[in-house]
Design an enzyme around this catalytic site. Structure first.
Site, short mmCIF file in Angstrom:
data_model
loop_
_atom_site.label_atom_id
_atom_site.label_comp_id
_atom_site.label_asym_id
_atom_site.label_seq_id
_atom_site.Cartn_x
_atom_site.Cartn_y
_atom_site.Cartn_z
N LYS A 23 -1.56 -2.05 3.71
CA LYS A 23 -1.70 -1.13 2.57
C LYS A 23 -1.50 -1.83 1.23
CE LYS A 23 -0.24 2.87 5.12
NZ LYS A 23 0.77 3.91 5.19
N ASN A 54 -3.77 3.92 0.92
CA ASN A 54 -4.02 4.26 2.32
C ASN A 54 -5.37 4.94 2.53
OD1 ASN A 54 -3.48 6.91 1.46
ND2 ASN A 54 -2.47 7.43 3.38
N GLY A 101 5.02 0.16 2.75
CA GLY A 101 4.02 1.12 2.25
C GLY A 101 4.51 2.56 2.34
#
Ligand SMILES: NC(=O)c1ccc[n+]([C@@H]2O[C@H](COP(=O)([O-])OP(=O)(O)OC[C@H]3O[C@@H](n4cnc5c(N)ncnc54)[C@H](OP(=O)(O)O)[C@@H]3O)[C@@H](O)[C@H]2O)c1
Length: 267
Positions: free
Chosen positions: A71, A92, A135
């Site tokens: 990500k 994402n 992330g």
């Protein structure tokens, strides 16, 4: 049926076998009669730039979902980021614009908030403990602060990442009390595992569950297995628990909208 006109969507990650997005997207495509398919694409941890070059060259690929560990690097590979992506430097969901440029956003955090509120849990004025500053942890921290959380305590194995996150969220949301934490989770309404620990049955817990307040909601970001070692232990201790799948369900509609598939979910 897949034909020559079928539009392609994908999810990229390493590992990839645990992802559920293809089932959710493909169920949606079939229920909404959309000529599209979503595929899992396994791109190795150290091979992302080459993987991205390949994705760019597939002209009937309209967008893709990005999962761990890609990500952060994917945000750097995007041609543009929307506000959520730019805030966090993490993406994402990526879409191909009509001019071919790839624009990224981060919907994990807003999905987590939506999953909590749709299950009756407040975010505003609540105190959250987050284990993880990758992330998922980053997404949760920004989205919870943006949604009015009173306080965030952030703990991560690599301390410098938690320190940077505390500084970033604190600057962006000065009304939220954001602090660096340890494995001690006491004093919070909600405690969340936002690390990748929990995918395997013998994984250690990412924080000291025994320190959490008995009334704390124990939440996961890991989706498979649904009952992670953390949730099993939390249930045994009498905590209310909240599954990782609620976060994904909370953001599926947000993903569809970003990808231009704005038909409401029919599932
Ligand atoms: N439910 C959902 O919708 C949803 C959405 C996004 C992600 N997820 C899940 O969330 C998990 C994390 O994803 P991510 O994108 O945040 O991954 P990531 O960016 O690679 O970050 C991984 C995080 O886990 C920590 N970690 C990994 N191994 C560890 C270990 N052995 N001990 C302690 N900490 C460890 C890392 O700590 P360091 O910084 O020290 O390496 C980091 O905080 C994955 O399982 C993913 O599937 C679920």
């Amino acid at each position: 049926m897949i034909t020559g006109t079928t539009r392609l969507y994908a999810i990229i990650g390493d590992p990839i076998a645990h992802v559920r997005t293809p089932m959710a997207f493909n169920d949606f495509f079939s229920a909404a009669n959309i000529d599209a398919v979503c595929l899992p694409i396994h791109i190795g941890r150290d091979d992302l730039p080459r993987g991205w070059a390949g994705l760019r060259s597939i002209l009937n690929l309209d967008g893709f979902i990005v999962t761990a560990p890609h990500k952060q690097e994917s945000a750097r590979l995007c041609d543009a980021l929307d506000a959520d992506g730019a805030y966090t430097g993490v993406v994402n969901t990526v879409r191909r614009e009509p001019n071919g440029r790839l624009t990224g956003t981060l919907l994990d955090g807003r999905g987590f908030v939506s999953g909590l509120t749709s299950h009756g849990y407040e975010v505003k004025d609540r105190r959250f403990y987050i284990a993880g500053a990758g992330g998922a942890g980053t997404a949760l921290a920004y989205a919870l602060a943006a949604s009015g959380a009173a306080a965030l305590t952030i703990h991560n194995r690599t301390r410098s990442k938690a320190e940077n996150l505390v500084i970033g969220v604190g600057k962006a949301f000065p009304g939220c009390d954001v602090r660096l934490g340890s494995s001690d989770a006491a004093g919070h309404h909600v405690v969340v595992n936002a690390t990748s620990l929990g995918l395997k049955p013998d994984d250690a817990l990412s924080f000291n569950l025994e320190s959490a307040d008995p009334s704390a909601l124990v939440a996961e970001v890991v989706m498979k297995p649904e009952m992670t070692p953390l949730l099993i232990a939390a249930k045994r201790r009498g905590h209310a628990i909240h599954f990782g799948t609620h976060m994904l369900n909370g953001q599926l509609e947000l993903m569809m909208q970003f990808l231009g598939l704005s038909t409401p979910l029919t599932r």
